[in-house]
Design an enzyme around this catalytic site. Structure first.
Site, PDB file in Angstrom:
ATOM      1  N   HIS A 141       0.794  -1.226   0.000  1.00 52.41           N
ATOM      2  CA  HIS A 141       0.000   0.000   0.000  1.00 52.41           C
ATOM      3  C   HIS A 141       0.829   1.280   0.000  1.00 52.41           C
ATOM      4  O   HIS A 141       0.263   2.375  -0.024  1.00 52.41           O
ATOM      5  CB  HIS A 141      -0.943  -0.003   1.210  1.00 52.41           C
ATOM      6  N   ARG A 183      -5.689  16.623   2.476  1.00 50.74           N
ATOM      7  CA  ARG A 183      -5.312  17.407   3.655  1.00 50.74           C
ATOM      8  C   ARG A 183      -3.834  17.203   3.971  1.00 50.74           C
ATOM      9  O   ARG A 183      -3.148  18.128   4.410  1.00 50.74           O
ATOM     10  CB  ARG A 183      -6.183  17.019   4.854  1.00 50.74           C
ATOM     11  N   ARG A 202      -2.833   4.257  -4.641  1.00 51.34           N
ATOM     12  CA  ARG A 202      -4.267   4.492  -4.435  1.00 51.34           C
ATOM     13  C   ARG A 202      -4.566   5.955  -4.114  1.00 51.34           C
ATOM     14  O   ARG A 202      -5.554   6.268  -3.443  1.00 51.34           O
ATOM     15  CB  ARG A 202      -4.821   3.583  -3.335  1.00 51.34           C
ATOM     16  N   VAL A 213      -4.204  13.887  13.015  1.00 49.67           N
ATOM     17  CA  VAL A 213      -4.779  15.227  13.075  1.00 49.67           C
ATOM     18  C   VAL A 213      -6.025  15.225  12.194  1.00 49.67           C
ATOM     19  O   VAL A 213      -5.956  14.900  11.016  1.00 49.67           O
ATOM     20  CB  VAL A 213      -3.774  16.307  12.611  1.00 49.67           C
ATOM     21  N   GLY A 214      -7.162  15.543  12.797  1.00 51.72           N
ATOM     22  CA  GLY A 214      -8.402  15.467  12.030  1.00 51.72           C
ATOM     23  C   GLY A 214      -9.528  16.221  12.693  1.00 51.72           C
ATOM     24  O   GLY A 214      -9.305  17.187  13.431  1.00 51.72           O
ATOM     25  N   THR A 215     -10.741  15.756  12.435  1.00 46.32           N
ATOM     26  CA  THR A 215     -11.936  16.394  12.986  1.00 46.32           C
ATOM     27  C   THR A 215     -12.785  15.355  13.700  1.00 46.32           C
ATOM     28  O   THR A 215     -12.610  14.149  13.516  1.00 46.32           O
ATOM     29  CB  THR A 215     -12.776  17.054  11.880  1.00 46.32           C
ATOM     30  N   SER A 242     -15.664  19.765  14.488  1.00 50.88           N
ATOM     31  CA  SER A 242     -16.225  20.384  13.283  1.00 50.88           C
ATOM     32  C   SER A 242     -17.735  20.534  13.361  1.00 50.88           C
ATOM     33  O   SER A 242     -18.315  21.372  12.663  1.00 50.88           O
ATOM     34  CB  SER A 242     -15.855  19.557  12.052  1.00 50.88           C
ATOM     35  N   ASP A 243     -18.375  19.720  14.202  1.00 54.69           N
ATOM     36  CA  ASP A 243     -19.830  19.808  14.359  1.00 54.69           C
ATOM     37  C   ASP A 243     -20.214  19.228  15.709  1.00 54.69           C
ATOM     38  O   ASP A 243     -19.450  18.471  16.314  1.00 54.69           O
ATOM     39  CB  ASP A 243     -20.544  19.055  13.232  1.00 54.69           C
TER      40      ASP A 243
END
Length: 236
Positions: free
Chosen positions: A5, A25, A44, A89-91, A204-205
């Site tokens: 991968h 991102r 991919r 690192v994200g939401t 984010s929400d």
């Protein structure tokens, strides 16, 4: 030394990596915050980059969505490429009423409805927790920058569209701060292979109130989180 991968060459990745879900991102982080950037993998379209931040070599790569995808990449990065520090690192979506949109959450532990950690722990419940040194480095970076953070448990869900919304009541009662889809798997892989991992997410929400951030707000909050995390990364 390509894996199934990842098609990077040996030594292409730094020991410390930021690990967002979205490969675009990852590209944004590399192009916006790093210097001397080189794209090192693209299998991919899961893009990975290595560059420098304030002179320290740092990599960034997408993990995809969900525990299975994240676990594949984390395993190969640690086992085959020698990555030692993986910082997701994200939401996330907030659960608790005292967690606000745009807050930054550090996942000290990750609850989950996935069975992956039981599979790797002989059917028993494994405590999927962050590495203390990574967590402390990010907390100290947040203090220096004056960034408001929350530290506590998050929930890594197998389903984005849950058939059981009443589970949110249980999560809130148990003090879960937010819901995302990767941390529990990442923590399990890191423990299995002797690496260090941490999950840092912006809200984010809000699942309870329905409040959402605008695209501009998400980007501003995300940038603050990335700088905070990179400042921690150079101390490792």
């Amino acid at each position: 030394m390509a894996t199934p991968h990842i098609n990077a060459v040996e030594g292409a990745f730094a020991e410390t990596m930021l690990f967002p879900g979205d490969p675009l991102r990852a590209k944004y982080i590399a192009e916006t915050f790093l210097e001397n950037v080189e794209q090192v993998t693209d299998v991919r379209n899961m893009l990975g980059f290595t560059g420098t931040y304030k002179g320290k070599r740092i990599s960034v790569m997408g993990s995809g969505m969900g525990i299975p995808s994240c676990s594949i990449y984390a395993t190969e990065l640690i086992r085959d490429y020698g990555v030692k520090n993986l910082i997701r690192v994200g939401t996330c979506g907030a659960i608790s009423t005292d967690v606000k949109v745009r807050d930054v959450i550090i996942g000290m532990g990750a609850c989950t409805d996935s069975a992956v950690n039981r599979l790797r722990f002989k059917g028993q419940d494994f405590a999927a927790i962050a590495n203390y040194e990574l967590m402390n480095a990010v907390i100290e970076s947040a203090k220096v920058r004056g960034t408001k953070i929350r530290v506590g448990n998050i929930f890594s869900a197998d389903l984005f569209y849950t058939p059981d919304p009443q589970m949110f009541d249980v999560m809130e009662k148990m003090g879960v701060l937010g819901v995302e889809m990767e941390a529990a798997g990442l923590y399990g892989v890191a423990h299995e292979f002797g690496a260090r991992a941490l999950c840092v997410v912006t809200v984010s929400d809000h699942i309870r109130t329905g409040e959402k951030t605008s695209a501009e707000e998400r980007q501003t909050t995300f940038n603050d989180m990335i700088i905070m995390t990179l400042e921690a990364a150079i101390t490792l």
